[in-house]
Scaffold this motif. Sequence first.
Motif, mmCIF file in Angstrom:
data_model
loop_
_atom_site.group_PDB
_atom_site.id
_atom_site.type_symbol
_atom_site.label_atom_id
_atom_site.label_comp_id
_atom_site.label_asym_id
_atom_site.label_seq_id
_atom_site.Cartn_x
_atom_site.Cartn_y
_atom_site.Cartn_z
ATOM 1 N N MET A 1 0.777 -1.124 -0.214
ATOM 2 C CA MET A 1 0.053 0.035 0.030
ATOM 3 C C MET A 1 0.827 1.210 -0.233
ATOM 4 O O MET A 1 0.416 2.214 -0.551
ATOM 5 C CB MET A 1 -0.948 -0.095 1.208
ATOM 6 N N TYR A 2 1.780 1.164 0.494
ATOM 7 C CA TYR A 2 3.018 2.375 0.827
ATOM 8 C C TYR A 2 3.358 2.867 -0.699
ATOM 9 O O TYR A 2 3.388 3.807 -1.082
ATOM 10 C CB TYR A 2 4.320 2.067 1.635
ATOM 11 N N PHE A 3 3.648 1.694 -1.593
ATOM 12 C CA PHE A 3 4.304 1.911 -2.872
ATOM 13 C C PHE A 3 3.135 2.603 -3.785
ATOM 14 O O PHE A 3 3.383 3.287 -4.564
ATOM 15 C CB PHE A 3 4.978 0.860 -3.390
ATOM 16 N N ILE A 4 2.024 2.173 -3.501
ATOM 17 C CA ILE A 4 0.847 2.575 -4.321
ATOM 18 C C ILE A 4 0.731 3.974 -4.024
ATOM 19 O O ILE A 4 0.519 4.952 -4.891
ATOM 20 C CB ILE A 4 -0.561 2.029 -3.954
ATOM 21 N N PHE A 5 0.502 4.393 -2.654
ATOM 22 C CA PHE A 5 0.704 5.947 -2.326
ATOM 23 C C PHE A 5 1.793 6.669 -2.827
ATOM 24 O O PHE A 5 1.547 7.761 -3.340
ATOM 25 C CB PHE A 5 0.836 6.019 -0.665
ATOM 26 N N LEU A 6 2.966 6.263 -2.834
ATOM 27 C CA LEU A 6 4.155 6.792 -3.361
ATOM 28 C C LEU A 6 3.940 7.050 -4.781
ATOM 29 O O LEU A 6 4.182 8.181 -5.594
ATOM 30 C CB LEU A 6 5.390 6.091 -3.002
ATOM 31 N N LEU A 7 3.530 5.891 -5.677
ATOM 32 C CA LEU A 7 3.438 6.105 -7.096
ATOM 33 C C LEU A 7 2.188 7.079 -7.532
ATOM 34 O O LEU A 7 2.436 8.008 -8.133
ATOM 35 C CB LEU A 7 3.008 4.839 -7.716
ATOM 36 N N LEU A 8 1.221 6.955 -6.575
ATOM 37 C CA LEU A 8 -0.076 7.887 -6.829
ATOM 38 C C LEU A 8 0.488 9.449 -6.552
ATOM 39 O O LEU A 8 0.072 10.229 -7.487
ATOM 40 C CB LEU A 8 -1.138 7.656 -5.844
ATOM 41 N N TRP A 9 1.284 9.791 -5.372
ATOM 42 C CA TRP A 9 1.740 11.243 -5.380
ATOM 43 C C TRP A 9 2.897 11.335 -6.331
ATOM 44 O O TRP A 9 2.576 12.500 -6.847
ATOM 45 C CB TRP A 9 2.649 10.924 -4.170
ATOM 46 N N ILE A 10 3.803 10.527 -7.059
ATOM 47 C CA ILE A 10 4.371 11.020 -8.331
ATOM 48 C C ILE A 10 3.609 11.175 -9.479
ATOM 49 O O ILE A 10 3.854 12.086 -10.298
ATOM 50 C CB ILE A 10 5.529 9.938 -8.551
ATOM 51 N N LEU A 11 2.836 10.374 -9.545
ATOM 52 C CA LEU A 11 1.649 10.459 -10.940
ATOM 53 C C LEU A 11 0.923 11.979 -10.750
ATOM 54 O O LEU A 11 0.821 12.480 -11.704
ATOM 55 C CB LEU A 11 0.956 9.304 -11.104
ATOM 56 N N LEU A 12 0.535 12.228 -9.567
ATOM 57 C CA LEU A 12 -0.507 13.244 -9.613
ATOM 58 C C LEU A 12 0.445 14.570 -9.645
ATOM 59 O O LEU A 12 -0.327 15.654 -9.921
ATOM 60 C CB LEU A 12 -1.374 13.154 -8.331
ATOM 61 N N ASN A 13 1.561 14.560 -9.247
ATOM 62 C CA ASN A 13 2.371 15.680 -9.385
ATOM 63 C C ASN A 13 2.939 15.892 -10.894
ATOM 64 O O ASN A 13 3.112 17.090 -11.141
ATOM 65 C CB ASN A 13 3.818 15.547 -8.592
ATOM 66 N N GLY A 14 2.863 14.969 -11.663
ATOM 67 C CA GLY A 14 3.178 14.803 -12.948
ATOM 68 C C GLY A 14 4.667 15.406 -13.238
ATOM 69 O O GLY A 14 5.060 15.736 -14.531
ATOM 70 N N GLN A 15 5.608 15.273 -12.309
ATOM 71 C CA GLN A 15 6.843 15.484 -12.546
ATOM 72 C C GLN A 15 7.867 14.297 -11.785
ATOM 73 O O GLN A 15 7.316 13.632 -10.830
ATOM 74 C CB GLN A 15 7.453 16.784 -11.768
ATOM 75 N N TRP A 16 9.194 14.412 -12.086
ATOM 76 C CA TRP A 16 9.840 13.422 -11.648
ATOM 77 C C TRP A 16 11.157 13.880 -11.385
ATOM 78 O O TRP A 16 12.125 14.223 -12.085
ATOM 79 C CB TRP A 16 10.088 12.151 -12.626
#
Length: 167
Positions: A1-16
Amino acid sequence: MYFIFLLLWILLNGQWNGEIICFGIVIAGAMYGFFCKFLDYSVEKDILLVKKLPLIFLYILALFWEIIKANVSAIHLTLSYRNEIDPVIIQFQSGLKSKIAQVALANSITLTPGTITVAMEEDELTVHALDISLVKGIDDSVFVHMLRRMEAIDEKVMEKRGKHHVQ
């Protein structure tokens, strides 16, 4: 679940970039901590989910296959020369212990064309079908077998932890 939250955060920010990832690590950790503290979640449940992922994937494939087969049967039934459709309501015991498995079975039955789960009490399901041929062997279907295999994984984990209650 932690990695899903992290991935969601990165995707919603639109930047890397490093800043987004660092903030994401902290925010995902806070969200995961919140889930563990207030929503009855734990690392053990994550591990259990990972162990069941192959079975969940196979279950979804089986569901798609059963939907295709039920579509063909329902189309054949409605377009056949037999003028009358003979709807039936049946009740059966699923034998499943966990509520999650029982609800998954009820929803899977409802998703297949020509059948709908009308009621669910404990492990007894009431199913309406367009024809008796659509519900033959429903109590011993591929869905029931796969859900029992998933419950067996739950039971093994609970036995190792010294608990005998399946959630």
